[in-house]
Scaffold this motif. Structure first.
Motif, PDB file in Angstrom:
ATOM      1  N   ALA A   9       0.763  -1.118   0.087  1.00 26.51           N
ATOM      2  CA  ALA A   9       0.018   0.201  -0.094  1.00 26.51           C
ATOM      3  C   ALA A   9       0.947   1.278  -0.041  1.00 26.51           C
ATOM      4  N   GLU A  10       0.306   2.298  -0.671  1.00 25.35           N
ATOM      5  CA  GLU A  10       1.343   3.552  -0.836  1.00 25.35           C
ATOM      6  C   GLU A  10       0.349   4.513  -0.201  1.00 25.35           C
ATOM      7  N   PRO A  11       0.689   5.755   0.054  1.00 27.68           N
ATOM      8  CA  PRO A  11       0.217   6.884   0.766  1.00 27.68           C
ATOM      9  C   PRO A  11      -1.221   7.504  -0.064  1.00 27.68           C
ATOM     10  N   ASP A  12      -1.261   7.314  -1.243  1.00 27.17           N
ATOM     11  CA  ASP A  12      -2.659   7.425  -1.816  1.00 27.17           C
ATOM     12  C   ASP A  12      -3.608   6.505  -1.610  1.00 27.17           C
ATOM     13  N   ASP A  13      -3.614   5.336  -1.093  1.00 20.73           N
ATOM     14  CA  ASP A  13      -4.361   4.283  -0.885  1.00 20.73           C
ATOM     15  C   ASP A  13      -5.147   4.484   0.623  1.00 20.73           C
ATOM     16  N   HIS A  46     -10.566   3.462  11.468  1.00 18.74           N
ATOM     17  CA  HIS A  46     -10.754   3.226  10.180  1.00 18.74           C
ATOM     18  C   HIS A  46     -11.149   4.381   9.206  1.00 18.74           C
ATOM     19  N   SER A  47     -10.588   5.696   9.789  1.00 18.89           N
ATOM     20  CA  SER A  47     -10.728   6.937   8.844  1.00 18.89           C
ATOM     21  C   SER A  47      -9.565   6.958   7.899  1.00 18.89           C
ATOM     22  N   ALA A  48      -9.935   7.726   6.951  1.00 20.84           N
ATOM     23  CA  ALA A  48      -8.553   7.885   5.840  1.00 20.84           C
ATOM     24  C   ALA A  48      -7.372   8.459   6.697  1.00 20.84           C
ATOM     25  N   GLY A  49      -7.718   9.223   7.583  1.00 18.02           N
ATOM     26  CA  GLY A  49      -6.612   9.706   8.510  1.00 18.02           C
ATOM     27  C   GLY A  49      -5.676   8.900   9.129  1.00 18.02           C
ATOM     28  N   TYR A  50      -6.459   7.942   9.859  1.00 18.25           N
ATOM     29  CA  TYR A  50      -5.939   6.805  10.500  1.00 18.25           C
ATOM     30  C   TYR A  50      -4.858   6.023   9.466  1.00 18.25           C
ATOM     31  N   TYR A  51      -5.295   5.756   8.339  1.00 25.65           N
ATOM     32  CA  TYR A  51      -4.667   4.929   7.535  1.00 25.65           C
ATOM     33  C   TYR A  51      -3.405   5.694   6.865  1.00 25.65           C
ATOM     34  N   ALA A  53      -1.837   8.207   8.538  1.00 25.40           N
ATOM     35  CA  ALA A  53      -0.910   8.182   9.473  1.00 25.40           C
ATOM     36  C   ALA A  53      -0.023   6.824   9.445  1.00 25.40           C
ATOM     37  N   LYS A  54      -0.515   5.876   9.640  1.00 24.82           N
ATOM     38  CA  LYS A  54      -0.173   4.529   9.552  1.00 24.82           C
ATOM     39  C   LYS A  54       0.925   4.419   8.365  1.00 24.82           C
ATOM     40  N   LEU A  55       0.330   4.722   7.184  1.00 23.67           N
ATOM     41  CA  LEU A  55       1.408   4.578   5.973  1.00 23.67           C
ATOM     42  C   LEU A  55       2.668   5.430   6.102  1.00 23.67           C
ATOM     43  N   ALA A  56       2.405   6.393   6.781  1.00 20.38           N
ATOM     44  CA  ALA A  56       3.614   7.407   7.229  1.00 20.38           C
ATOM     45  C   ALA A  56       4.563   6.881   7.952  1.00 20.38           C
ATOM     46  N   GLN A  57       4.191   6.050   8.802  1.00 17.50           N
ATOM     47  CA  GLN A  57       5.221   5.412  10.000  1.00 17.50           C
ATOM     48  C   GLN A  57       6.244   4.440   9.510  1.00 17.50           C
ATOM     49  N   PRO A  58       7.442   4.596   9.435  1.00 15.07           N
ATOM     50  CA  PRO A  58       8.412   3.449   8.996  1.00 15.07           C
ATOM     51  C   PRO A  58       8.291   2.143   9.409  1.00 15.07           C
ATOM     52  N   ILE A  62       1.674  -2.260   5.183  1.00 12.17           N
ATOM     53  CA  ILE A  62       0.389  -2.817   4.647  1.00 12.17           C
ATOM     54  C   ILE A  62       0.314  -3.461   3.160  1.00 12.17           C
ATOM     55  N   VAL A  63       0.125  -4.662   3.298  1.00  9.73           N
ATOM     56  CA  VAL A  63      -0.400  -5.165   1.894  1.00  9.73           C
ATOM     57  C   VAL A  63      -1.890  -4.983   1.492  1.00  9.73           C
TER      58      VAL A  63
END
Length: 173
Positions: A9-13, A46-51, A53-58, A62-63
């Motif tokens: 998964a990428e940030p725009d996901d 399960h908000s877009a903001g939650y995901y 933030a997760k995608l920004a963490q090293p 996420i698959v």
């Protein structure tokens, strides 16, 4: 059944993961979770903001699984463990593992689990942890078939309501 394409998964996901996370959580747990706390949980977890933030963490991977047309149908979220009472050095956690109902069965869960195990091994994990709601018999059976062993209990909060989860571990080395 249409095949699933698995990818990182990428940030725009974030929006797609938000819709997918809310849909799978709601369809899985609406049978015994009170409506108000359930909606509160979806808004927070399960908000877009939650995901985003997760995608920004090293320390988060996420698959994401998609149909050939790019519709999201499943995902696995892996991260540093959140169960300190059961954690050992070299652990990684499978925090979320969801497939939409029509894509459950037929080997898709096994395929997603293989992707998750590969990600954990790439992170150098020696063991993979997960927590699963004790009343989710189908998920419990799936994880046990996948080689996870019950090692303890924890509480999972949905709003202000407590639910009993089982903690499982799978040795990867």
């Amino acid at each position: 059944m249409t095949p699933i394409h698995w990818r990182k998964a990428e940030p725009d996901d974030a929006a797609a993961l938000s819709y997918l996370g809310a849909a799978t959580f709601l369809s899985t747990f609406a049978f015994d979770h009170p409506g108000g706390p359930l909606i509160e949980h979806l808004d927070a977890e399960h908000s877009a903001g939650y995901y985003a933030a997760k995608l920004a963490q090293p320390d988060v991977d996420i698959v994401l699984g998609e149909t050939p047309l790019g519709a999201p149908v499943g995902y696995a979220l892996l991260m540093s463990p959140e169960h300190p009472q059961y954690q050992q050095e070299g652990d990684w956690e499978l925090k979320r593992f969801y497939l939409l109902g029509p894509w459950q069965g037929g080997g898709n869960g096994r395929d997603l689990m293989a992707q998750a195990v590969e990600v954990a091994r790439d992170r150098g994990a020696q063991r993979l942890l997960l927590a699963v709601y004790e009343s989710n018999a189908r998920a419990v059976a799936f994880y046990e078939r996948a080689g996870f062993v019950h090692i303890g209990e924890t509480i999972f909060m949905v709003g202000d309501v407590e639910f009993q989860d089982r903690v499982y571990a799978k040795t990867l080395v």
